[in-house]
Design an enzyme around this catalytic site. Structure first.
Site, PDB file in Angstrom:
ATOM      1  N   TYR A 122     -12.436   0.892  -6.513  1.00 42.24           N
ATOM      2  CA  TYR A 122     -12.175  -0.196  -5.575  1.00 42.24           C
ATOM      3  C   TYR A 122     -11.465   0.295  -4.305  1.00 42.24           C
ATOM      4  O   TYR A 122     -10.649  -0.409  -3.724  1.00 42.24           O
ATOM      5  CB  TYR A 122     -11.400  -1.353  -6.226  1.00 42.24           C
ATOM      6  CG  TYR A 122     -11.775  -2.660  -5.577  1.00 42.24           C
ATOM      7  CD1 TYR A 122     -12.797  -3.450  -6.093  1.00 42.24           C
ATOM      8  CD2 TYR A 122     -11.175  -3.054  -4.396  1.00 42.24           C
ATOM      9  CE1 TYR A 122     -13.186  -4.610  -5.456  1.00 42.24           C
ATOM     10  CE2 TYR A 122     -11.553  -4.209  -3.744  1.00 42.24           C
ATOM     11  CZ  TYR A 122     -12.554  -4.987  -4.277  1.00 42.24           C
ATOM     12  OH  TYR A 122     -12.952  -6.139  -3.628  1.00 42.24           O
ATOM     13  N   CYS A 161     -11.771 -16.309   4.717  1.00 44.28           N
ATOM     14  CA  CYS A 161     -13.105 -16.576   4.158  1.00 44.28           C
ATOM     15  C   CYS A 161     -14.093 -15.606   4.801  1.00 44.28           C
ATOM     16  O   CYS A 161     -13.975 -15.269   5.974  1.00 44.28           O
ATOM     17  CB  CYS A 161     -13.536 -18.024   4.335  1.00 44.28           C
ATOM     18  SG  CYS A 161     -13.841 -18.560   6.012  1.00 44.28           S
ATOM     19  N   ALA A 185      -3.404   5.041  -5.569  1.00 46.25           N
ATOM     20  CA  ALA A 185      -3.784   6.439  -5.785  1.00 46.25           C
ATOM     21  C   ALA A 185      -4.026   7.180  -4.475  1.00 46.25           C
ATOM     22  O   ALA A 185      -4.019   8.416  -4.453  1.00 46.25           O
ATOM     23  CB  ALA A 185      -5.039   6.499  -6.660  1.00 46.25           C
ATOM     24  N   HIS A 186      -4.241   6.437  -3.385  1.00 45.36           N
ATOM     25  CA  HIS A 186      -4.472   7.078  -2.086  1.00 45.36           C
ATOM     26  C   HIS A 186      -3.268   7.894  -1.626  1.00 45.36           C
ATOM     27  O   HIS A 186      -3.396   8.779  -0.796  1.00 45.36           O
ATOM     28  CB  HIS A 186      -4.788   6.010  -1.033  1.00 45.36           C
ATOM     29  CG  HIS A 186      -3.635   5.083  -0.769  1.00 45.36           C
ATOM     30  ND1 HIS A 186      -3.391   3.981  -1.551  1.00 45.36           N
ATOM     31  CD2 HIS A 186      -2.652   5.111   0.160  1.00 45.36           C
ATOM     32  CE1 HIS A 186      -2.312   3.363  -1.106  1.00 45.36           C
ATOM     33  NE2 HIS A 186      -1.840   4.031  -0.068  1.00 45.36           N
ATOM     34  N   GLY A 216      -3.760  -4.843  -4.975  1.00 42.09           N
ATOM     35  CA  GLY A 216      -4.170  -5.000  -6.368  1.00 42.09           C
ATOM     36  C   GLY A 216      -3.747  -6.320  -6.967  1.00 42.09           C
ATOM     37  O   GLY A 216      -4.381  -6.823  -7.906  1.00 42.09           O
ATOM     38  N   THR A 245      -4.539   0.917  -8.262  1.00 39.45           N
ATOM     39  CA  THR A 245      -3.251   1.577  -8.071  1.00 39.45           C
ATOM     40  C   THR A 245      -3.234   2.206  -6.675  1.00 39.45           C
ATOM     41  O   THR A 245      -4.273   2.350  -6.040  1.00 39.45           O
ATOM     42  CB  THR A 245      -3.038   2.679  -9.119  1.00 39.45           C
ATOM     43  OG1 THR A 245      -4.120   3.629  -9.009  1.00 39.45           O
ATOM     44  CG2 THR A 245      -3.005   2.112 -10.531  1.00 39.45           C
ATOM     45  N   GLY A 299      -6.003   2.631   3.153  1.00 44.23           N
ATOM     46  CA  GLY A 299      -6.816   2.430   1.956  1.00 44.23           C
ATOM     47  C   GLY A 299      -6.992   3.669   1.120  1.00 44.23           C
ATOM     48  O   GLY A 299      -6.671   3.674  -0.065  1.00 44.23           O
ATOM     49  N   GLY A 308       0.784  -1.231   0.000  1.00 46.95           N
ATOM     50  CA  GLY A 308       0.000   0.000   0.000  1.00 46.95           C
ATOM     51  C   GLY A 308       0.808   1.270   0.000  1.00 46.95           C
ATOM     52  O   GLY A 308       0.569   2.155   0.824  1.00 46.95           O
ATOM     53  N   GLN A 314      -1.001   1.842   7.017  1.00 43.81           N
ATOM     54  CA  GLN A 314      -2.024   1.237   6.154  1.00 43.81           C
ATOM     55  C   GLN A 314      -3.070   0.575   7.049  1.00 43.81           C
ATOM     56  O   GLN A 314      -3.452   1.134   8.060  1.00 43.81           O
ATOM     57  CB  GLN A 314      -1.398   0.252   5.155  1.00 43.81           C
ATOM     58  CG  GLN A 314      -1.294   0.782   3.740  1.00 43.81           C
ATOM     59  CD  GLN A 314      -2.642   1.017   3.066  1.00 43.81           C
ATOM     60  OE1 GLN A 314      -3.710   0.724   3.574  1.00 43.81           O
ATOM     61  NE2 GLN A 314      -2.585   1.585   1.879  1.00 43.81           N
TER      62      GLN A 314
END
Length: 555
Positions: free
Chosen positions: A323, A411, A267-268, A179, A265, A493, A53, A131
């Site tokens: 996303y 899960c 982008a954050h 990703g 990506t 995120g 991240g 992160q």
């Protein structure tokens, strides 16, 4: 005080087996999971303590890492270690049912909660970016997000393509720690994927770990592979070496129409996570050190172009979703006023699951033995017999997911299921069916543990998107319930100023006391998610609360 951020001589791997380096399992567990976060097979840049991240770190610097390790090795059963943004700052006497570690990462007073101020503090050695699961020591590699991505793609297939993604393909960007899960999730869901990634090392890592099928160096080559697979009704994933800010607009220009579009990506974090269009990797690396403001400006301008391309796909009727990397906000800040026309993945596809407390439940085998995970897989099927979708996921996971570091599984299960599984795992440790204890945790991306108006709490029906009390209550309750370690972070995120979120990990060591803690934590933790959504007015959550007997005075 010396602060070393990079040390190429360090190769960290978690200890395996039942012999302890700490004095008890409740300290050994966070010790092993911290080390596991920095395993070269797990972390993106372990020599820099970066797990995933962008600059998401496990510890502030190598000196802090060494002090954390030394402290955990001597920590007593009734002591709690406090970690402030990746640095151990105190050990206090508490009690055996209290957490052994409490972690606060990247938290800033709201008026100063931005990347500029964070970077000032980071440069002074006063803070680090945690992160979500990097600084909370429960990252398990790309598997950690595979099922959530898979569930998203499957639900999108249900909504837009009658539940069948055969012959369809998804366009995305980014093959980093998060990703990198996308290609495998897509092919598991039956779709092909074209994933654009600017760093060759990331493509190589996803190929090596089985998350990616093929690589390409030109757009024409990538499209040829995708088109051939779709024509045969096969699912293939292709990692294209390129820049999403250049490839997305080029596809629009060519009139190429994917069947779904998204992006992961980094982008954050525009200064560290997004290569500006037209830049080389060498230029990017140099400028990030010498002129981060110029990098950020160029990156945001490039993000705006990528989002314009995503909007063009959306306007053609192609399902397009954010996303959770905050790329729409970055584009909006650059003047793309309609950036939020296409939705985020949570309100579009995931929120009904959150209303039932269903989210990314995960566990890791401290033994290092894959057989321990396979035995727990079988136990999940035994205890949740009437969920064929879950069983199919577990079968696919065993067949197709390569373990990274300590064997682990994820899960998506919810309130009423998590505590049953945790208690069963604890019993398996007690009887010796499992060769060593397991730790049970989750992503911070969960139903009751995050406030993030551009991601998990986007478009809440009562308008409570930015209310940040909920993750604080979640962290407090998990602490009171006896989780083994609890974390409270900012900015994961979506970047600084856009999220607050909490995490918990609980140890199942086979003891009666552990069973009590596991039962409390794994009921209360997802219970806060049902509570949060019921309070916001979601009928699914209200019904779940009633079915499960939650005591919610205001609902």
């Amino acid at each position: 005080m010396t602060q070393t951020r990079r040390d190429n001589s360090r190769i960290i791997r978690a200890k395996h087996g039942s012999e302890l380096d700490a004095t008890h399992w409740a300290a050994e567990a966070p010790l092993r999971m911290l080390m596991n976060n920095l395993d070269p097979d797990v972390a993106e840049k372990p020599e820099e303590l970066v797990v995933y991240g962008g600059i998401g770190r496990a510890a502030r610097d190598w000196e802090s890492y060494d002090r954390i390790v030394a402290t955990l090795k001597r920590l007593k059963e009734d002591e709690t270690l406090l970690v402030q943004s990746g640095k151990p700052v105190g050990v206090f006497r508490t009690h055996k049912d209290a957490p052994r570690v409490l972690i606060a990462n990247s938290n800033l007073v709201p008026n100063w909660a931005n990347w500029d101020h964070f970077r000032e503090l980071d440069k002074k050695g006063l803070m680090m970016y945690g992160q979500m699961t990097a600084g909370s020591w429960i990252y398990i590699g790309s598997q950690g997000i595979v099922q959530g991505t898979y569930e998203t793609f499957v639900e999108a297939g249900r909504q837009h393509y009658d539940g069948d993604l055969t012959g369809k393909w998804i366009l995305t960007g980014g093959l980093g720690g998060m990703g990198g899960a996308q290609p495998l999730a897509a092919t598991m869901a039956g779709a092909s994927m074209l994933a654009v990634e600017c760093q060759p090392s990331r493509i190589e890592m996803r190929l090596k770990t089985g998350y990616l099928d093929k690589s390409a160096t030109t757009l024409d080559e990538a499209l040829e592979i995708i088109n051939a697979a779709c024509a045969k009704g096969e699912a293939v994933s292709v990692g294209l070496l390129g820049n999403a800010a250049e490839v997305f607009p080029e596809l629009v220009k060519r009139g190429v129409k994917p069947d779904m579009v998204t992006d992961q990506t980094s982008a954050h974090d525009p200064a560290n996570g997004y290569l500006p269009a037209g830049w080389t990797l060498a230029e990017w690396d140099e400028k990030r050190e010498s002129d981060p403001a110029a990098v950020e400006a160029a990156a945001k301008a490039s993000m705006a172009e990528q989002v314009k391309a995503m909007l063009a796909f959306w306007e053609q009727g192609i399902p397009t979703l954010d996303y959770g990397n905050n790329i729409r906000q970055m584009a909006f800040d650059e003047g793309v006023t309609n950036a939020f026309d296409f939705p985020g993945f949570v309100p579009a596809y995931i929120r009904p699951l959150f209303c039932r407390g269903i989210g990314p439940f995960r566990w890791a085998a401290l033994s290092g033995d894959p057989e321990d995970i396979y035995k727990t897989d079988a136990k999940v099927k035994e205890l949740i017999p009437d969920n064929p979708h879950l069983h199919r996921w577990l079968d696919m996971a065993r067949e197709r997911i390569h373990f990274q570091g300590l064997p682990a599984r994820i899960c998506w299960v919810g309130l009423g299921e998590r505590h049953k599984l945790g208690l069963a795992f604890n019993e398996m440790v007690r009887t010796g069916e499992l060769s060593a204890p397991v730790v049970i945790g989750r992503d911070h991306l969960d139903s009751g543990s995050v406030a993030s108006p551009n991601r998990e709490t986007e478009a809440m029906m009562d308008g409570s998107d930015a209310v940040a009390d909920w993750p604080l209550l979640n962290a407090l309750l998990n602490t009171a319930s006896g989780a083994t370690w609890v974390s409270l972070h900012h900015g994961g995120g979506v970047g600084m100023g856009y999220s607050l979120h909490s995490g918990q990990v609980v140890l199942a060591d086979g003891t009666v006391e552990a069973a009590e803690r596991v039962g409390r934590v794994l009921w209360n933790d997802p219970g806060t998610g049902v509570m949060r959504h019921a309070d916001a007015g979601y009928e699914i959550a209200k019904d779940c609360a009633k079915e499960q007997g939650l005591d919610l005075p205001s609902v």
